[in-house]
Design a protein around this motif. Structure first.
Motif, PDB file in Angstrom:
ATOM      1  N   ALA A  13      34.217  19.640 -20.133  1.00 42.89           N
ATOM      2  CA  ALA A  13      33.457  19.739 -21.383  1.00 42.89           C
ATOM      3  C   ALA A  13      33.995  20.854 -22.269  1.00 42.89           C
ATOM      4  O   ALA A  13      34.062  20.708 -23.498  1.00 42.89           O
ATOM      5  N   LEU A  14      34.375  21.946 -21.649  1.00 43.87           N
ATOM      6  CA  LEU A  14      34.921  23.078 -22.396  1.00 43.87           C
ATOM      7  C   LEU A  14      36.253  22.708 -23.045  1.00 43.87           C
ATOM      8  O   LEU A  14      36.480  22.943 -24.242  1.00 43.87           O
ATOM      9  N   LYS A  15      37.117  22.082 -22.242  1.00 43.90           N
ATOM     10  CA  LYS A  15      38.454  21.719 -22.719  1.00 43.90           C
ATOM     11  C   LYS A  15      38.390  20.686 -23.849  1.00 43.90           C
ATOM     12  O   LYS A  15      39.136  20.771 -24.833  1.00 43.90           O
ATOM     13  N   GLN A  16      37.494  19.696 -23.704  1.00 42.32           N
ATOM     14  CA  GLN A  16      37.399  18.622 -24.698  1.00 42.32           C
ATOM     15  C   GLN A  16      36.498  18.970 -25.878  1.00 42.32           C
ATOM     16  O   GLN A  16      36.297  18.142 -26.772  1.00 42.32           O
ATOM     17  N   LYS A  17      35.920  20.189 -25.852  1.00 45.33           N
ATOM     18  CA  LYS A  17      35.017  20.618 -26.924  1.00 45.33           C
ATOM     19  C   LYS A  17      33.849  19.630 -27.102  1.00 45.33           C
ATOM     20  O   LYS A  17      33.558  19.165 -28.214  1.00 45.33           O
ATOM     21  N   ILE A  18      33.200  19.330 -25.987  1.00 48.16           N
ATOM     22  CA  ILE A  18      32.063  18.414 -25.994  1.00 48.16           C
ATOM     23  C   ILE A  18      30.896  19.064 -26.729  1.00 48.16           C
ATOM     24  O   ILE A  18      30.529  20.211 -26.466  1.00 48.16           O
ATOM     25  N   ASP A  19      30.285  18.326 -27.647  1.00 53.55           N
ATOM     26  CA  ASP A  19      29.175  18.861 -28.441  1.00 53.55           C
ATOM     27  C   ASP A  19      27.832  18.743 -27.718  1.00 53.55           C
ATOM     28  O   ASP A  19      26.932  19.563 -27.940  1.00 53.55           O
ATOM     29  N   LEU A  20      27.680  17.714 -26.896  1.00 56.61           N
ATOM     30  CA  LEU A  20      26.433  17.531 -26.158  1.00 56.61           C
ATOM     31  C   LEU A  20      26.707  16.746 -24.881  1.00 56.61           C
ATOM     32  O   LEU A  20      27.400  15.721 -24.916  1.00 56.61           O
ATOM     33  N   THR A  21      26.167  17.235 -23.769  1.00 54.26           N
ATOM     34  CA  THR A  21      26.244  16.522 -22.497  1.00 54.26           C
ATOM     35  C   THR A  21      24.862  15.983 -22.155  1.00 54.26           C
ATOM     36  O   THR A  21      23.862  16.690 -22.284  1.00 54.26           O
ATOM     37  N   VAL A  22      24.810  14.728 -21.735  1.00 52.05           N
ATOM     38  CA  VAL A  22      23.548  14.068 -21.380  1.00 52.05           C
ATOM     39  C   VAL A  22      23.616  13.701 -19.897  1.00 52.05           C
ATOM     40  O   VAL A  22      24.516  12.980 -19.473  1.00 52.05           O
ATOM     41  N   VAL A  23      22.674  14.219 -19.117  1.00 52.68           N
ATOM     42  CA  VAL A  23      22.707  14.040 -17.665  1.00 52.68           C
ATOM     43  C   VAL A  23      21.853  12.853 -17.250  1.00 52.68           C
ATOM     44  O   VAL A  23      20.668  12.774 -17.604  1.00 52.68           O
ATOM     45  N   GLY A  24      22.443  11.942 -16.469  1.00 47.70           N
ATOM     46  CA  GLY A  24      21.703  10.803 -15.950  1.00 47.70           C
ATOM     47  C   GLY A  24      21.073  11.072 -14.591  1.00 47.70           C
ATOM     48  O   GLY A  24      19.852  11.134 -14.457  1.00 47.70           O
ATOM     49  N   PHE A  71      26.077  24.894 -17.614  1.00 47.71           N
ATOM     50  CA  PHE A  71      26.484  24.623 -18.990  1.00 47.71           C
ATOM     51  C   PHE A  71      25.845  25.617 -19.954  1.00 47.71           C
ATOM     52  O   PHE A  71      26.498  26.108 -20.870  1.00 47.71           O
ATOM     53  N   ARG A  72      24.571  25.913 -19.736  1.00 47.52           N
ATOM     54  CA  ARG A  72      23.893  26.841 -20.652  1.00 47.52           C
ATOM     55  C   ARG A  72      24.434  28.257 -20.511  1.00 47.52           C
ATOM     56  O   ARG A  72      24.520  28.995 -21.491  1.00 47.52           O
ATOM     57  N   GLU A  73      24.792  28.632 -19.294  1.00 48.42           N
ATOM     58  CA  GLU A  73      25.411  29.946 -19.091  1.00 48.42           C
ATOM     59  C   GLU A  73      26.701  30.044 -19.902  1.00 48.42           C
ATOM     60  O   GLU A  73      27.047  31.103 -20.425  1.00 48.42           O
ATOM     61  N   GLY A  74      27.419  28.914 -19.996  1.00 49.96           N
ATOM     62  CA  GLY A  74      28.666  28.879 -20.760  1.00 49.96           C
ATOM     63  C   GLY A  74      28.476  28.491 -22.211  1.00 49.96           C
ATOM     64  O   GLY A  74      29.448  28.201 -22.910  1.00 49.96           O
ATOM     65  N   ARG A  75      27.205  28.440 -22.649  1.00 54.54           N
ATOM     66  CA  ARG A  75      26.860  28.138 -24.033  1.00 54.54           C
ATOM     67  C   ARG A  75      27.334  26.762 -24.485  1.00 54.54           C
ATOM     68  O   ARG A  75      27.764  26.570 -25.629  1.00 54.54           O
ATOM     69  N   LEU A  76      27.233  25.815 -23.596  1.00 53.58           N
ATOM     70  CA  LEU A  76      27.497  24.418 -23.935  1.00 53.58           C
ATOM     71  C   LEU A  76      26.168  23.681 -24.005  1.00 53.58           C
ATOM     72  O   LEU A  76      25.321  23.834 -23.115  1.00 53.58           O
ATOM     73  N   GLN A  77      25.988  22.864 -25.040  1.00 51.10           N
ATOM     74  CA  GLN A  77      24.734  22.129 -25.202  1.00 51.10           C
ATOM     75  C   GLN A  77      24.632  21.015 -24.162  1.00 51.10           C
ATOM     76  O   GLN A  77      25.570  20.227 -23.990  1.00 51.10           O
ATOM     77  N   ILE A  78      23.482  20.936 -23.496  1.00 50.73           N
ATOM     78  CA  ILE A  78      23.270  19.917 -22.468  1.00 50.73           C
ATOM     79  C   ILE A  78      21.814  19.496 -22.483  1.00 50.73           C
ATOM     80  O   ILE A  78      20.910  20.318 -22.682  1.00 50.73           O
ATOM     81  N   PHE A  79      21.582  18.216 -22.301  1.00 54.69           N
ATOM     82  CA  PHE A  79      20.223  17.684 -22.290  1.00 54.69           C
ATOM     83  C   PHE A  79      19.828  17.381 -20.848  1.00 54.69           C
ATOM     84  O   PHE A  79      20.377  16.489 -20.211  1.00 54.69           O
ATOM     85  N   GLY A  80      18.856  18.161 -20.349  1.00 55.47           N
ATOM     86  CA  GLY A  80      18.376  17.991 -18.986  1.00 55.47           C
ATOM     87  C   GLY A  80      17.760  19.281 -18.498  1.00 55.47           C
ATOM     88  O   GLY A  80      18.139  20.366 -18.947  1.00 55.47           O
ATOM     89  N   PRO A  81      16.797  19.201 -17.566  1.00 54.03           N
ATOM     90  CA  PRO A  81      16.138  20.404 -17.063  1.00 54.03           C
ATOM     91  C   PRO A  81      17.030  21.234 -16.148  1.00 54.03           C
ATOM     92  O   PRO A  81      18.002  20.734 -15.576  1.00 54.03           O
TER      93      PRO A  81
END
Length: 424
Positions: free
Chosen positions: A58-69, A82-92
Motif C-alpha cells: 500500500a505504501l509503495k503503490q500510494k494507496i488512498d484507501l484500503t478496505v478490509v473484507g 496501517f493507521r500507525e503508518g498514516r495510511l487510510q483504512i476502513f475497518g476496526p
C-alpha cells in the motif's frame, strides 16, 4: 484514487464491483483476489494476514484507501498497522474486532451495557460445561469463543448432542484455540435478520436489512455454514423495528465499545433474532457479512466510496445512502460435501453464458484459474446475485442464472427468500 481491497471471497468481489462504479476511483487492487475479481481489479498475491506485506504494498503503490473484507486480517491487526503508518483504512482495530473475535467478550459487553441478548454462561473447563448441560433445559446453544468461519455455533436438542459438541470443541479442538472457552446460552425462537451499519465511532449509518440462510439444506436443515444465500430487504424489518434496533442495539453497542476503550470504526454487523419479546443479538461481526454484502450492495444506488471515506475521516454525519426500491437475492453454489470435506479443482461451466449487468452478477467466492479454466477452489464457490422489481422477480433471475451454471457435485438451496414470500 487508488483503492486496495483485502480478501478473496464473494464479499470482496461484490465490494470491488461496487467500488469500481465510483467516478472517484482510477485503480483497484485486491489481495489476493480471485478470477472473478481479476476481471475488474489487479490481483496481488499477498495473504490477508501478511500485514507487513500488505502495508508495504500500500505504501509503495500510494494507496488512498484500503478496505478490509475478512475478519482474520482485522484480528491480525491490519488496521492498527496501517493507521500507525498514516495510511487510510476502513475497518476496526484489533481491540475493537474482539466484538467478533471473542464470543465471551461480546456477550459480557452486552450484559454489562444492557444490550438485549440470550442469557448465557461461560466455561473454560469441559467438566464444568458438561455438568451444566446435564441439568440444563433444551434446546440450548453452544458457541466456541473464537473465530470458526461461521461454523462454531451449535443448536443442541438433547444432552447427548451437547456433550458431543463440547467434546469436539474443547477436547478434540476442531476449531483450535477458538474452542478454549465456550459460551452456553439459552435457545431463542424467532426469525433471524442481519443489520449492518457503517460507523465512524460516533455516528451510525445503517445499511438495508438482509436475511442470511446459514443451514446447508432447504428449510434451515443441516449444519451451519458460512452462509448459503441472502436477500434484501427483509419485510419483517419495518421502519419502526429498524428504529428500535438502531436505538437499543447499534447505538448502545458503539457507545459501549467507546466506554470500554475500544472505539469502533468500520462496519458493525448485528446478527439478530426477532423474538416475541423483541429483537435480541445472536452475534456481532466486525466486518461486512458474506453473503449479505452481495445482496445489499446490489440494491445500493449511492456511491460506496464517499461513505467509506467519510467514516474514516469521522464525518459520517454528512453521509446519506439511496437504495433501489426493488429486492435482491444472492444464492450461493457450494462444493459437494460443504461445510465438511470437499474437493477442489473441479471445472466450472456456463460462466460465459451469463449476461452480467447491474441487475445480475455472478460473484466468485471460491474459484481459481487452472489450466486456463475457472475451477472450484473452496466450499462456497459462486454467489449468483440478482436485483428485481420485487423478490419473486429477483428469485427467478438468480435461479434462472444458476440453471446455466454447473460443476460436478454443485449444491445450492432452493428456498432463498422463501420466508419473505410466505410473510407476504
Amino acid at each position: 484514487m487508488k483503492i486496495l481491497v483485502i480478501g478473496s471471497g464473494g464479499r470482496e468481489h461484490a465490494l470491488v464491483w461496487k467500488i469500481a462504479q465510483s467516478p472517484l476511483v482510477k485503480k483497484i487492487y485486491c489481495a489476493p483476489g480471485n478470477p472473478g475479481i481479476a476481471e475488474i481489479a489487479e490481483c496481488v498475491d499477498i495473504d490477508p494476514v501478511h500485514i507487513d506485506g500488505l502495508y508495504n504494498f500500500a505504501l509503495k503503490q500510494k494507496i488512498d484507501l484500503t478496505v478490509v473484507g475478512p475478519e482474520d486480517a482485522l484480528m491480525a491487526g491490519i488496521t492498527d498497522r496501517f493507521r500507525e503508518g498514516r495510511l487510510q483504512i476502513f475497518g476496526p482495530t484489533k481491540r475493537a474486532s474482539a466484538i467478533e473475535g471473542s464470543k465471551v467478550f461480546a456477550k459480557t459487553l452486552m450484559r454489562k451495557h444492557g444490550i438485549p441478548t440470550a442469557d448465557f454462561k461461560v466455561f473454560e473447563d469441559i467438566k464444568q460445561a458438561q455438568k451444566q448441560v446435564t441439568t440444563a433445559e433444551f434446546p440450548l446453544v453452544i458457541k466456541a469463543d473464537g473465530l470458526a468461519k461461521g461454523k462454531g455455533v451449535f443448536v443442541c436438542k438433547t444432552p447427548e448432542e451437547a456433550h458431543q459438541h463440547l467434546e469436539d470443541i474443547m477436547k478434540e479442538k476442531i476449531f483450535g484455540h477458538a474452542g478454549d472457552r465456550v459460551v452456553i446460552e439459552e435457545f431463542l425462537s424467532g426469525e433471524e435478520v442481519s443489520i449492518l451499519a457503517v460507523t465512524d465511532g460516533n455516528t451510525i449509518l445503517p445499511l438495508s436489512s438482509a436475511q442470511d440462510h446459514k443451514a446447508v439444506y432447504d428449510g434451515d436443515k443441516g449444519p451451519n455454514t458460512g452462509g448459503m444465500g441472502a436477500y434484501s430487504p427483509v419485510p419483517l424489518v419495518t421502519q419502526q423495528l429498524q428504529f428500535f434496533i438502531e436505538e437499543n442495539i447499534l447505538v448502545p453497542a458503539i457507545h459501549a465499545m467507546k466506554r470500554e476503550n475500544r472505539p469502533y470504526k468500520g462496519v458493525l454487523y448485528a446478527g439478530l433474532i426477532i423474538t416475541s419479546a423483541g429483537p435480541k443479538v445472536l452475534e456481532f461481526n466486525a466486518r461486512f457479512g458474506d453473503p449479505e454484502t452481495q445482496a445489499i450492495l446490489m440494491r445500493m444506488k449511492s456511491d460506496l466510496v464517499p461513505i467509506l471515506l467519510l467514516a474514516e475521516k469521522n464525518m459520517l454525519g454528512d453521509a446519506e445512502i439511496e437504495w433501489n426500491d426493488g429486492a435482491s437475492v444472492c444464492v450461493v453454489m457450494t462444493s459437494k460435501g460443504y461445510p465438511d470435506a470437499y474437493e477442489k479443482g473441479i471445472p466450472i461451466s456456463g460462466l460465459e453464458t451469463i449476461k452480467e449487468s447491474n441487475h445480475l452478477r455472478v460473484f466468485h467466492a471460491g474459484t481459481a484459474m487452472k489450466g486456463g479454466k475457472i475451477s472450484t477452489n473452496g466450499g462456497r464457490v459462486l454467489g449468483v446475485t440478482a436485483l428485481g422489481n420485487d423478490l419473486p422477480e429477483a428469485q427467478n433471475m438468480a435461479y434462472g442464472a444458476i440453471g446455466k451454471l454447473s460443476f460436478a457435485g454443485a449444491h445450492y438451496r432452493r428456498d432463498i427468500g422463501a420466508k419473505a414470500m410466505c410473510r407476504k
